[in-house]
Design a protein around this motif. Structure first.
Motif, PDB file in Angstrom:
ATOM      1  N   LEU A  71     -32.756 -18.804  20.827  1.00  0.00           N
ATOM      2  CA  LEU A  71     -33.568 -20.182  20.864  1.00  0.00           C
ATOM      3  C   LEU A  71     -32.895 -21.431  20.883  1.00  0.00           C
ATOM      4  O   LEU A  71     -33.647 -22.522  21.796  1.00  0.00           O
ATOM      5  CB  LEU A  71     -34.585 -20.328  19.414  1.00  0.00           C
ATOM      6  CG  LEU A  71     -35.675 -21.218  19.458  1.00  0.00           C
ATOM      7  CD1 LEU A  71     -36.572 -21.014  20.401  1.00  0.00           C
ATOM      8  CD2 LEU A  71     -36.129 -21.102  17.919  1.00  0.00           C
ATOM      9  N   ALA A  72     -31.807 -21.839  20.360  1.00  0.00           N
ATOM     10  CA  ALA A  72     -31.285 -23.062  20.865  1.00  0.00           C
ATOM     11  C   ALA A  72     -30.609 -23.261  22.056  1.00  0.00           C
ATOM     12  O   ALA A  72     -30.941 -24.310  22.684  1.00  0.00           O
ATOM     13  CB  ALA A  72     -29.918 -22.939  19.549  1.00  0.00           C
TER      14      ALA A  72
ATOM     15  N   THR B  77     -33.860 -23.799  24.350  1.00  0.00           N
ATOM     16  CA  THR B  77     -34.319 -25.348  23.886  1.00  0.00           C
ATOM     17  C   THR B  77     -33.333 -26.171  24.501  1.00  0.00           C
ATOM     18  O   THR B  77     -33.649 -27.282  25.207  1.00  0.00           O
ATOM     19  CB  THR B  77     -34.283 -25.699  22.580  1.00  0.00           C
ATOM     20  OG1 THR B  77     -35.180 -24.615  21.918  1.00  0.00           O
ATOM     21  CG2 THR B  77     -34.763 -26.911  22.253  1.00  0.00           C
TER      22      THR B  77
ATOM     23  N   GLN C 209     -34.382 -26.133  28.299  1.00  0.00           N
ATOM     24  CA  GLN C 209     -35.819 -26.745  28.446  1.00  0.00           C
ATOM     25  C   GLN C 209     -35.502 -28.181  28.473  1.00  0.00           C
ATOM     26  O   GLN C 209     -36.404 -28.836  29.269  1.00  0.00           O
ATOM     27  CB  GLN C 209     -36.657 -26.280  27.323  1.00  0.00           C
ATOM     28  CG  GLN C 209     -37.990 -26.898  27.281  1.00  0.00           C
ATOM     29  CD  GLN C 209     -38.639 -26.846  25.880  1.00  0.00           C
ATOM     30  OE1 GLN C 209     -38.117 -26.772  24.884  1.00  0.00           O
ATOM     31  NE2 GLN C 209     -40.047 -26.429  25.973  1.00  0.00           N
ATOM     32  N   ALA C 210     -34.939 -28.875  27.672  1.00  0.00           N
ATOM     33  CA  ALA C 210     -34.533 -30.191  27.872  1.00  0.00           C
ATOM     34  C   ALA C 210     -34.003 -30.809  29.022  1.00  0.00           C
ATOM     35  O   ALA C 210     -34.364 -31.733  29.671  1.00  0.00           O
ATOM     36  CB  ALA C 210     -33.664 -30.736  26.594  1.00  0.00           C
TER      37      ALA C 210
ATOM     38  N   THR D 287     -41.685 -24.023  29.411  1.00  0.00           N
ATOM     39  CA  THR D 287     -42.286 -23.671  28.064  1.00  0.00           C
ATOM     40  C   THR D 287     -41.192 -22.662  27.482  1.00  0.00           C
ATOM     41  O   THR D 287     -40.952 -21.568  28.153  1.00  0.00           O
ATOM     42  CB  THR D 287     -43.661 -23.199  28.230  1.00  0.00           C
ATOM     43  OG1 THR D 287     -44.341 -24.087  28.715  1.00  0.00           O
ATOM     44  CG2 THR D 287     -44.238 -22.798  26.810  1.00  0.00           C
ATOM     45  N   VAL D 288     -40.782 -22.891  26.162  1.00  0.00           N
ATOM     46  CA  VAL D 288     -40.107 -21.731  25.524  1.00  0.00           C
ATOM     47  C   VAL D 288     -40.953 -20.715  24.821  1.00  0.00           C
ATOM     48  O   VAL D 288     -41.986 -21.177  24.242  1.00  0.00           O
ATOM     49  CB  VAL D 288     -39.282 -22.370  24.659  1.00  0.00           C
ATOM     50  CG1 VAL D 288     -38.309 -21.331  23.894  1.00  0.00           C
ATOM     51  CG2 VAL D 288     -38.091 -23.200  25.404  1.00  0.00           C
TER      52      VAL D 288
ATOM     53  N   GLN E  99     -40.770 -16.669  22.606  1.00  0.00           N
ATOM     54  CA  GLN E  99     -40.063 -16.070  21.958  1.00  0.00           C
ATOM     55  C   GLN E  99     -40.700 -14.650  21.474  1.00  0.00           C
ATOM     56  O   GLN E  99     -41.418 -14.575  20.401  1.00  0.00           O
ATOM     57  CB  GLN E  99     -39.327 -16.772  20.607  1.00  0.00           C
ATOM     58  CG  GLN E  99     -38.394 -15.996  19.744  1.00  0.00           C
ATOM     59  CD  GLN E  99     -37.682 -16.686  18.988  1.00  0.00           C
ATOM     60  OE1 GLN E  99     -37.989 -17.669  18.464  1.00  0.00           O
ATOM     61  NE2 GLN E  99     -36.602 -15.995  18.481  1.00  0.00           N
TER      62      GLN E  99
ATOM     63  N   LEU F 262     -37.579 -19.109  29.083  1.00  0.00           N
ATOM     64  CA  LEU F 262     -37.949 -20.335  29.455  1.00  0.00           C
ATOM     65  C   LEU F 262     -38.983 -20.229  30.763  1.00  0.00           C
ATOM     66  O   LEU F 262     -38.283 -19.682  31.805  1.00  0.00           O
ATOM     67  CB  LEU F 262     -36.709 -21.075  29.694  1.00  0.00           C
ATOM     68  CG  LEU F 262     -36.860 -22.527  30.153  1.00  0.00           C
ATOM     69  CD1 LEU F 262     -37.934 -23.350  29.295  1.00  0.00           C
ATOM     70  CD2 LEU F 262     -35.556 -23.371  30.415  1.00  0.00           C
TER      71      LEU F 262
END
Length: 118
Positions: free
Chosen positions: A17-18, A21, A24-25, A30-31, A33, A41
């Motif tokens: 997840l990290a 993210t 994504q930045a 869109t993430v 899970q 992503l």
């Protein structure tokens, strides 16, 4: 006729997840899970997945003994601006010589990626 089509590029990481993210930045999108060990992503023209690998050993770049396997090339309009942004997100510089049209970084899990001048 091709044998297959590419669905997704999957990166192993201790923290799916990290890392999703982080990208994504940089890339937008869109993430999602769908499972604890798997994060995706979805963005325009890109689908990356991040698979939990608690014992992952990041590659050493550059090193013939511990090869990077692959890397992502990310096009940017302004290398200096993009560099400061990815460093603020947690990227680590690997080769940022200013005399070239690209610079190499490691993402927070240690995967090499390049920022390339468009």
């Amino acid at each position: 006729m091709p044998i297959a089509t590419l669905d997704v590029v999957v990166l192993d990481t201790p923290a799916p997840l990290a890392l999703a993210t982080f990208y994504q930045a940089i890339l937008g999108g869109t993430v999602e899970q769908p499972a604890d060990y798997w994060v995706e992503l979805h963005g325009p023209g890109v689908k990356l997945a991040f698979q939990e690998a608690p014992d992952m050993v990041p590659p050493t770049w550059p090193s013939p003994d511990n090869s990077q396997q692959f890397h992502l090339d990310l096009n940017v309009p302004d290398l200096e601006a993009a560099e400061s942004q990815v460093l603020a997100l947690g990227a680590r510089p690997l080769d940022t010589r200013p005399d070239r049209s690209f610079r190499v970084y490691a993402d927070p899990s240690g995967h090499p990626f390049c920022l390339c001048r468009q």
